[in-house]
Write a protein that holds these residues in place. Structure first.
Motif, PDB file in Angstrom:
ATOM      1  N   ARG A  40      -5.651 -15.236   7.471  1.00 33.36           N
ATOM      2  CA  ARG A  40      -6.389 -14.170   7.393  1.00 33.36           C
ATOM      3  C   ARG A  40      -7.240 -14.197   6.155  1.00 33.36           C
ATOM      4  O   ARG A  40      -6.738 -14.882   5.170  1.00 33.36           O
ATOM      5  CB  ARG A  40      -5.738 -12.939   7.295  1.00 33.36           C
ATOM      6  CG  ARG A  40      -4.766 -12.490   8.650  1.00 33.36           C
ATOM      7  CD  ARG A  40      -5.442 -11.924   9.721  1.00 33.36           C
ATOM      8  NE  ARG A  40      -6.097 -10.693   9.508  1.00 33.36           N
ATOM      9  CZ  ARG A  40      -4.994  -9.415   9.403  1.00 33.36           C
ATOM     10  NH1 ARG A  40      -4.044  -9.696   9.924  1.00 33.36           N
ATOM     11  NH2 ARG A  40      -5.651  -8.390   8.946  1.00 33.36           N
ATOM     12  N   ARG A  41      -8.412 -13.651   6.052  1.00 33.67           N
ATOM     13  CA  ARG A  41      -9.216 -13.604   4.798  1.00 33.67           C
ATOM     14  C   ARG A  41      -9.874 -12.387   4.632  1.00 33.67           C
ATOM     15  O   ARG A  41     -10.077 -11.506   5.519  1.00 33.67           O
ATOM     16  CB  ARG A  41     -10.481 -14.472   4.980  1.00 33.67           C
ATOM     17  CG  ARG A  41      -9.823 -16.217   5.094  1.00 33.67           C
ATOM     18  CD  ARG A  41      -9.676 -16.647   3.696  1.00 33.67           C
ATOM     19  NE  ARG A  41     -10.922 -17.108   3.034  1.00 33.67           N
ATOM     20  CZ  ARG A  41     -10.950 -17.215   1.601  1.00 33.67           C
ATOM     21  NH1 ARG A  41      -9.714 -17.428   0.947  1.00 33.67           N
ATOM     22  NH2 ARG A  41     -12.034 -17.457   1.135  1.00 33.67           N
ATOM     23  N   SER A  87       0.514  -1.249  -0.055  1.00 30.96           N
ATOM     24  CA  SER A  87      -0.004  -0.221  -0.024  1.00 30.96           C
ATOM     25  C   SER A  87       0.807   1.031  -0.217  1.00 30.96           C
ATOM     26  O   SER A  87       0.386   2.350  -0.208  1.00 30.96           O
ATOM     27  CB  SER A  87      -1.054  -0.170   1.228  1.00 30.96           C
ATOM     28  OG  SER A  87      -0.246  -0.452   2.345  1.00 30.96           O
ATOM     29  N   GLY A  88       2.165   1.158   0.310  1.00 28.04           N
ATOM     30  CA  GLY A  88       3.004   2.414   0.060  1.00 28.04           C
ATOM     31  C   GLY A  88       2.470   3.499   0.988  1.00 28.04           C
ATOM     32  O   GLY A  88       2.262   3.311   2.193  1.00 28.04           O
ATOM     33  N   GLY A  89       2.309   4.470   0.404  1.00 26.43           N
ATOM     34  CA  GLY A  89       1.867   5.792   1.157  1.00 26.43           C
ATOM     35  C   GLY A  89       0.461   5.610   1.535  1.00 26.43           C
ATOM     36  O   GLY A  89      -0.125   6.519   2.269  1.00 26.43           O
ATOM     37  N   GLY A  90      -0.431   4.920   1.022  1.00 26.12           N
ATOM     38  CA  GLY A  90      -1.785   4.634   1.716  1.00 26.12           C
ATOM     39  C   GLY A  90      -2.628   5.573   1.038  1.00 26.12           C
ATOM     40  O   GLY A  90      -3.754   5.363   1.318  1.00 26.12           O
ATOM     41  N   ASP A  91      -2.262   6.138  -0.199  1.00 24.41           N
ATOM     42  CA  ASP A  91      -3.383   7.004  -0.657  1.00 24.41           C
ATOM     43  C   ASP A  91      -4.707   6.099  -1.449  1.00 24.41           C
ATOM     44  O   ASP A  91      -5.743   6.570  -1.440  1.00 24.41           O
ATOM     45  CB  ASP A  91      -2.904   8.166  -1.480  1.00 24.41           C
ATOM     46  CG  ASP A  91      -2.032   7.374  -2.835  1.00 24.41           C
ATOM     47  OD1 ASP A  91      -0.866   6.984  -2.527  1.00 24.41           O
ATOM     48  OD2 ASP A  91      -2.657   7.040  -3.766  1.00 24.41           O
ATOM     49  N   VAL A  92      -4.404   4.827  -2.051  1.00 22.23           N
ATOM     50  CA  VAL A  92      -5.485   4.198  -2.904  1.00 22.23           C
ATOM     51  C   VAL A  92      -6.075   3.548  -1.581  1.00 22.23           C
ATOM     52  O   VAL A  92      -7.338   3.350  -1.826  1.00 22.23           O
ATOM     53  CB  VAL A  92      -4.692   3.140  -3.706  1.00 22.23           C
ATOM     54  CG1 VAL A  92      -5.697   2.164  -4.311  1.00 22.23           C
ATOM     55  CG2 VAL A  92      -3.851   3.705  -4.952  1.00 22.23           C
ATOM     56  N   PRO A 126       5.375  -4.387   3.669  1.00 23.69           N
ATOM     57  CA  PRO A 126       6.620  -4.809   4.376  1.00 23.69           C
ATOM     58  C   PRO A 126       7.521  -3.728   4.812  1.00 23.69           C
ATOM     59  O   PRO A 126       8.343  -3.918   5.803  1.00 23.69           O
ATOM     60  CB  PRO A 126       7.242  -5.992   3.675  1.00 23.69           C
ATOM     61  CG  PRO A 126       6.711  -5.674   2.227  1.00 23.69           C
ATOM     62  CD  PRO A 126       5.593  -4.857   2.209  1.00 23.69           C
ATOM     63  N   ASP A 127       7.527  -2.662   4.028  1.00 25.91           N
ATOM     64  CA  ASP A 127       8.636  -1.507   4.337  1.00 25.91           C
ATOM     65  C   ASP A 127       8.184  -0.706   5.649  1.00 25.91           C
ATOM     66  O   ASP A 127       7.063  -0.121   5.400  1.00 25.91           O
ATOM     67  CB  ASP A 127       8.868  -0.804   3.098  1.00 25.91           C
ATOM     68  CG  ASP A 127       9.821   0.225   3.167  1.00 25.91           C
ATOM     69  OD1 ASP A 127      10.145   0.771   4.079  1.00 25.91           O
ATOM     70  OD2 ASP A 127      10.454   0.501   2.023  1.00 25.91           O
ATOM     71  N   GLN A 173       2.211  -3.344   9.023  1.00 23.78           N
ATOM     72  CA  GLN A 173       3.508  -3.660   8.339  1.00 23.78           C
ATOM     73  C   GLN A 173       3.694  -5.333   8.151  1.00 23.78           C
ATOM     74  O   GLN A 173       4.147  -5.944   9.134  1.00 23.78           O
ATOM     75  CB  GLN A 173       4.559  -3.157   9.040  1.00 23.78           C
ATOM     76  CG  GLN A 173       5.860  -3.157   8.349  1.00 23.78           C
ATOM     77  CD  GLN A 173       7.045  -2.708   9.416  1.00 23.78           C
ATOM     78  OE1 GLN A 173       6.825  -2.206  10.358  1.00 23.78           O
ATOM     79  NE2 GLN A 173       8.072  -3.579   9.165  1.00 23.78           N
ATOM     80  N   THR A 174       3.290  -6.091   6.951  1.00 27.56           N
ATOM     81  CA  THR A 174       3.516  -7.296   6.839  1.00 27.56           C
ATOM     82  C   THR A 174       3.296  -7.575   5.365  1.00 27.56           C
ATOM     83  O   THR A 174       3.214  -6.694   4.240  1.00 27.56           O
ATOM     84  CB  THR A 174       2.214  -8.036   7.753  1.00 27.56           C
ATOM     85  OG1 THR A 174       2.590  -9.529   7.427  1.00 27.56           O
ATOM     86  CG2 THR A 174       1.030  -7.611   7.034  1.00 27.56           C
ATOM     87  N   ASP A 175       3.290  -8.820   4.974  1.00 25.96           N
ATOM     88  CA  ASP A 175       3.265  -9.277   3.545  1.00 25.96           C
ATOM     89  C   ASP A 175       2.036 -10.323   3.375  1.00 25.96           C
ATOM     90  O   ASP A 175       1.721 -10.963   4.515  1.00 25.96           O
ATOM     91  CB  ASP A 175       4.402  -9.494   2.875  1.00 25.96           C
ATOM     92  CG  ASP A 175       5.195 -10.709   3.625  1.00 25.96           C
ATOM     93  OD1 ASP A 175       4.290 -11.447   4.537  1.00 25.96           O
ATOM     94  OD2 ASP A 175       6.466 -10.873   3.737  1.00 25.96           O
ATOM     95  N   THR A 176       1.770 -10.694   2.242  1.00 29.18           N
ATOM     96  CA  THR A 176       0.925 -11.766   2.006  1.00 29.18           C
ATOM     97  C   THR A 176       1.171 -13.005   2.410  1.00 29.18           C
ATOM     98  O   THR A 176       0.246 -13.766   3.020  1.00 29.18           O
ATOM     99  CB  THR A 176       0.460 -11.787   0.482  1.00 29.18           C
ATOM    100  OG1 THR A 176       1.855 -12.216  -0.107  1.00 29.18           O
ATOM    101  CG2 THR A 176      -0.181 -10.593  -0.053  1.00 29.18           C
TER     102      THR A 176
END
Ligand SMILES: C[S@@+](CC[C@H](N)C(=O)[O-])C[C@H]1O[C@@H](n2cnc3c(N)ncnc32)[C@H](O)[C@@H]1O
Length: 236
Positions: free
Chosen positions: A126-127, A67-72, A94-95, A115-118
């Motif tokens: 998780r679902r 999601s990076g900066g989270g704007d989307v 994850p960053d 802060q995690t990954d798939t």
């Protein structure tokens, strides 16, 4: 192989360098907000693909991967809120620098960041109803894309949309000019040029993805990788 040169997945973006200047990185997250609003096409994806799955009374869950900066992430939640529909959006990256930036923008109803990954999300069982990503695929080697797609279908109950750039010479030339004003202050121009060279053509993505996935070409110079249908979430 096409689009003038082959895909260059081994090129590195400055944003992936843990030692890159933090001010320039954070300005890049801020610039993503504008670029995504103008070029990424999420408004029409929301209206066509996501909104039909949403309901006023039953909460739909959506995962934004990388999601990076989270704007989307925030925009999708905001559109649903404005439509009076119940959507809970989780942005994961994850960053730690991206996660901190996204959280720093403040709390908002229907939005959370982790802060995690798939891989970890799958491991924890998780679902989500819907899984999306924006500008993530080009960061990954072919085998990592396949792992992401496998994780996405495990995590998503209904719909997956991975939205990214399509590599082309016109896209590279246009970005070189359009992003010039941001070249000194953020990583936008450099990383955008590298991103286009790392991204897929439609033919490459078509050849890579397993059965059940479709590749849609969208303007300008974009590819949307889609899996699933909207009916399942309404039936659950
Ligand atoms: C180009 S940025 C895009 C950020 C945001 N989605 C946007 O469109 O503005 C790519 C993001 O993907 C994240 N990323 C890279 N590899 C990843 C992976 N394997 N899983 C999840 N996120 C990843 C990076 O940390 C980075 O924040």
């Amino acid at each position: 192989m096409s689009a003038a040169t082959g895909r260059a997945p081994d090129l590195r973006e400055l944003m992936d360098d843990p030692d890159v200047d933090l001010d320039r990185l954070e300005r890049t997250y801020a610039h993503f907000r504008v670029v995504n609003a103008v070029l990424a096409g999420w408004r029409s994806l929301y209206r066509r693909e996501i909104r039909p799955l949403l309901d006023r009374h039953r909460t739909t869950t959506l995962l934004d991967v990388g999601s990076g900066g989270g704007d989307v992430t925030r925009r999708l939640a905001g559109w649903a809120r404005a439509d009076g529909l119940s959507l809970q959006v989780t942005g994961v990256d994850p960053d730690p620098r991206a996660h901190d930036w996204a959280e720093r923008a403040g709390e908002e109803p229907g939005v959370s960041f982790e802060q995690t990954d798939t891989t970890a999300l799958v491991r924890h069982g998780r679902r989500f109803d819907v899984v999306v990503s924006n500008h993530l695929l080009h960061h990954l080697r072919d085998e990592e894309v396949l792992a992401l797609l496998a994780d996405s279908t495990r995590l998503a109950g209904s719909l997956v949309l991975h939205n990214d750039l399509e590599r082309s010479t016109p896209a590279r030339l246009a970005w070189g000019v359009l992003a010039l004003p941001a070249a000194r202050r953020s990583l936008l121009r450099h990383d955008g040029m590298v991103s286009i060279r790392r991204s897929f053509t439609r033919e490459e993505l078509d050849a890579l993805v397993p059965d059940g996935w479709s590749v849609q070409r969208r303007v300008p110079s974009r590819l949307v990788l889609r899996h699933g249908a909207g009916e399942d979430v309404r039936a659950r």
